[in-house]
Design an enzyme around this catalytic site. Structure first.
Site, short mmCIF file in Angstrom:
data_model
loop_
_atom_site.label_atom_id
_atom_site.label_comp_id
_atom_site.label_asym_id
_atom_site.label_seq_id
_atom_site.Cartn_x
_atom_site.Cartn_y
_atom_site.Cartn_z
N LYS A 9 0.82 -1.22 0.00
CA LYS A 9 0.00 0.00 0.00
C LYS A 9 0.86 1.27 0.00
O LYS A 9 2.06 1.22 0.28
CB LYS A 9 -0.94 -0.04 1.22
CG LYS A 9 -1.99 -1.17 1.13
CD LYS A 9 -2.93 -1.12 2.34
CE LYS A 9 -4.10 -2.10 2.19
NZ LYS A 9 -5.03 -2.00 3.34
N TYR A 49 -12.47 -1.73 -3.78
CA TYR A 49 -13.02 -1.79 -2.42
C TYR A 49 -14.55 -1.65 -2.40
O TYR A 49 -15.13 -1.27 -1.38
CB TYR A 49 -12.36 -0.73 -1.53
CG TYR A 49 -10.97 -1.13 -1.07
CD1 TYR A 49 -10.78 -2.21 -0.21
CD2 TYR A 49 -9.85 -0.43 -1.50
CE1 TYR A 49 -9.52 -2.58 0.22
CE2 TYR A 49 -8.57 -0.81 -1.07
CZ TYR A 49 -8.42 -1.87 -0.22
OH TYR A 49 -7.16 -2.24 0.22
N PHE A 57 -15.50 4.35 6.58
CA PHE A 57 -14.12 4.66 6.20
C PHE A 57 -13.87 4.58 4.70
O PHE A 57 -12.74 4.77 4.26
CB PHE A 57 -13.15 3.73 6.95
CG PHE A 57 -13.36 2.25 6.72
CD1 PHE A 57 -12.90 1.62 5.58
CD2 PHE A 57 -14.03 1.47 7.67
CE1 PHE A 57 -13.10 0.25 5.37
CE2 PHE A 57 -14.23 0.11 7.47
CZ PHE A 57 -13.76 -0.49 6.31
N ARG A 85 -2.77 -14.14 5.07
CA ARG A 85 -3.52 -13.45 6.14
C ARG A 85 -2.75 -13.56 7.47
O ARG A 85 -2.72 -12.61 8.25
CB ARG A 85 -4.92 -14.07 6.31
CG ARG A 85 -5.86 -13.93 5.12
CD ARG A 85 -6.30 -12.52 4.80
NE ARG A 85 -6.95 -11.81 5.88
CZ ARG A 85 -7.58 -10.65 5.73
NH1 ARG A 85 -7.64 -10.06 4.52
NH2 ARG A 85 -8.13 -10.04 6.73
N THR A 91 -6.04 -6.48 10.91
CA THR A 91 -6.29 -5.21 10.19
C THR A 91 -5.66 -4.03 10.93
O THR A 91 -5.04 -3.16 10.32
CB THR A 91 -7.80 -4.98 10.02
OG1 THR A 91 -8.37 -6.13 9.38
CG2 THR A 91 -8.08 -3.75 9.18
N ARG A 102 2.01 -6.21 9.30
CA ARG A 102 1.30 -5.02 9.79
C ARG A 102 1.85 -4.54 11.13
O ARG A 102 1.91 -3.33 11.38
CB ARG A 102 -0.20 -5.30 9.85
CG ARG A 102 -0.81 -5.23 8.43
CD ARG A 102 -2.22 -5.71 8.39
NE ARG A 102 -2.90 -5.34 7.14
CZ ARG A 102 -4.10 -5.76 6.81
NH1 ARG A 102 -4.76 -6.59 7.60
NH2 ARG A 102 -4.65 -5.37 5.67
N ASN A 112 -2.20 0.40 6.91
CA ASN A 112 -1.75 -0.86 7.51
C ASN A 112 -0.86 -1.69 6.58
O ASN A 112 -0.87 -2.92 6.62
CB ASN A 112 -2.96 -1.65 8.02
CG ASN A 112 -3.95 -1.95 6.92
OD1 ASN A 112 -3.71 -1.64 5.75
ND2 ASN A 112 -5.07 -2.57 7.27
N HIS A 115 -2.27 -5.30 1.64
CA HIS A 115 -3.55 -5.98 1.45
C HIS A 115 -3.29 -7.46 1.26
O HIS A 115 -2.26 -7.85 0.71
CB HIS A 115 -4.25 -5.41 0.20
CG HIS A 115 -5.45 -6.23 -0.23
ND1 HIS A 115 -6.69 -6.06 0.34
CD2 HIS A 115 -5.58 -7.23 -1.14
CE1 HIS A 115 -7.55 -6.93 -0.23
NE2 HIS A 115 -6.89 -7.64 -1.12
N GLU A 126 -9.43 -10.72 -7.48
CA GLU A 126 -8.46 -9.63 -7.27
C GLU A 126 -7.22 -9.80 -8.15
O GLU A 126 -6.66 -8.81 -8.62
CB GLU A 126 -8.08 -9.56 -5.78
CG GLU A 126 -9.27 -9.12 -4.93
CD GLU A 126 -8.99 -9.09 -3.43
OE1 GLU A 126 -9.89 -8.68 -2.68
OE2 GLU A 126 -7.87 -9.46 -3.02
P1 IDP Z 1 -8.32 -6.36 5.78
O1 IDP Z 1 -7.43 -5.50 4.90
O2 IDP Z 1 -7.62 -6.81 7.03
O3 IDP Z 1 -8.96 -7.50 5.02
P2 IDP Z 1 -10.89 -5.00 5.64
O4 IDP Z 1 -11.93 -5.06 6.72
O5 IDP Z 1 -11.15 -5.79 4.39
O6 IDP Z 1 -9.49 -5.41 6.31
O7 IDP Z 1 -10.69 -3.46 5.27
C1 IDP Z 1 -10.04 -3.08 4.09
C2 IDP Z 1 -9.10 -1.94 4.41
O8 IDP Z 1 -9.85 -0.80 4.85
C3 IDP Z 1 -8.13 -2.20 5.57
O9 IDP Z 1 -6.99 -2.94 5.20
C4 IDP Z 1 -7.78 -0.78 6.02
O10 IDP Z 1 -6.83 -0.16 5.14
C5 IDP Z 1 -9.13 -0.09 5.86
N1 IDP Z 1 -9.92 -0.12 7.09
C6 IDP Z 1 -10.56 -1.21 7.63
N2 IDP Z 1 -11.20 -0.90 8.77
C7 IDP Z 1 -10.99 0.42 8.96
C8 IDP Z 1 -11.39 1.36 9.97
O11 IDP Z 1 -12.10 1.01 10.93
N3 IDP Z 1 -10.96 2.65 9.82
C9 IDP Z 1 -10.18 3.06 8.76
N4 IDP Z 1 -9.79 2.22 7.79
C10 IDP Z 1 -10.17 0.92 7.89
MG MG Z 2 -10.30 -7.41 3.42
#
Ligand code: IDP
Ligand code: MG
Length: 140
Positions: A9, A49, A57, A85, A91, A102, A112, A115, A126
């Protein structure tokens, strides 16, 4: 061999952590089968997304993901999806296990570091978002 998609990212690119992250993934047994550096357009980030469109968010996530270049990579190993993962971590970097990408390189729940696809079905979708059929076949 299973394949998954990772995205290095914009925060990782900005901090020059891409090389370290790819090295860590190789050490964890992932083969880098396809690699692409690019800057996502707003429309591309919105589409990638799409499942999060209703989340509070979403707009901020799209702005972040378009704020600078990214690297997309097709990664192969046994159980690639769950294994990525695991090595990626939770996350929120604050609750990610020690030694995960992360925990090492993420700076907030949004910024973070990387992805990772969350299921084999989404990994296929994807991978095809970033790479052509020909690029994925050639990578085998
Ligand atoms: P993941 O990347 O661990 O699968 P997801 O829930 O799919 O998490 O969320 C996608 C991306 O959105 C996250 O990697 C992060 O960059 C962002 N994100 C997720 N939850 C939040 C939040 O609560 N606040 C701000 N950004 C978030
Ligand atoms: Mg995800």
């Amino acid at each position: 061999m299973e394949r998954t998609l990772t995205i290095i990212k914009p925060d990782s690119m900005e901090a020059s952590n891409a090389g370290n992250i790819l090295a860590l993934l190789e050490k964890e047994g992932f083969e880098i089968q396809a690699l692409k550096r690019m800057r996502l357009s707003e429309a591309q980030a919105q589409r990638f997304y799409e499942v999060h469109r209703e989340r509070p968010f979403y707009d901020s996530l799209v702005a972040y993901m378009t704020s600078g270049p990214i690297i997309a990579a097709a990664l192969a190993r046994e159980d690639a999806v769950p294994q990525l993962r695991k090595v990626m971590g939770a996350t929120d970097p604050a609750s990610a296990d020690e030694g995960t990408i992360r925990a090492l390189y993420g700076s907030s729940i949004e910024r973070n570091a990387i992805h990772g696809s969350d299921s084999p079905e989404n990994a296929q979708k994807e991978l095809h978002f970033f790479f052509s059929r020909a690029e994925l076949i050639a990578a085998e």
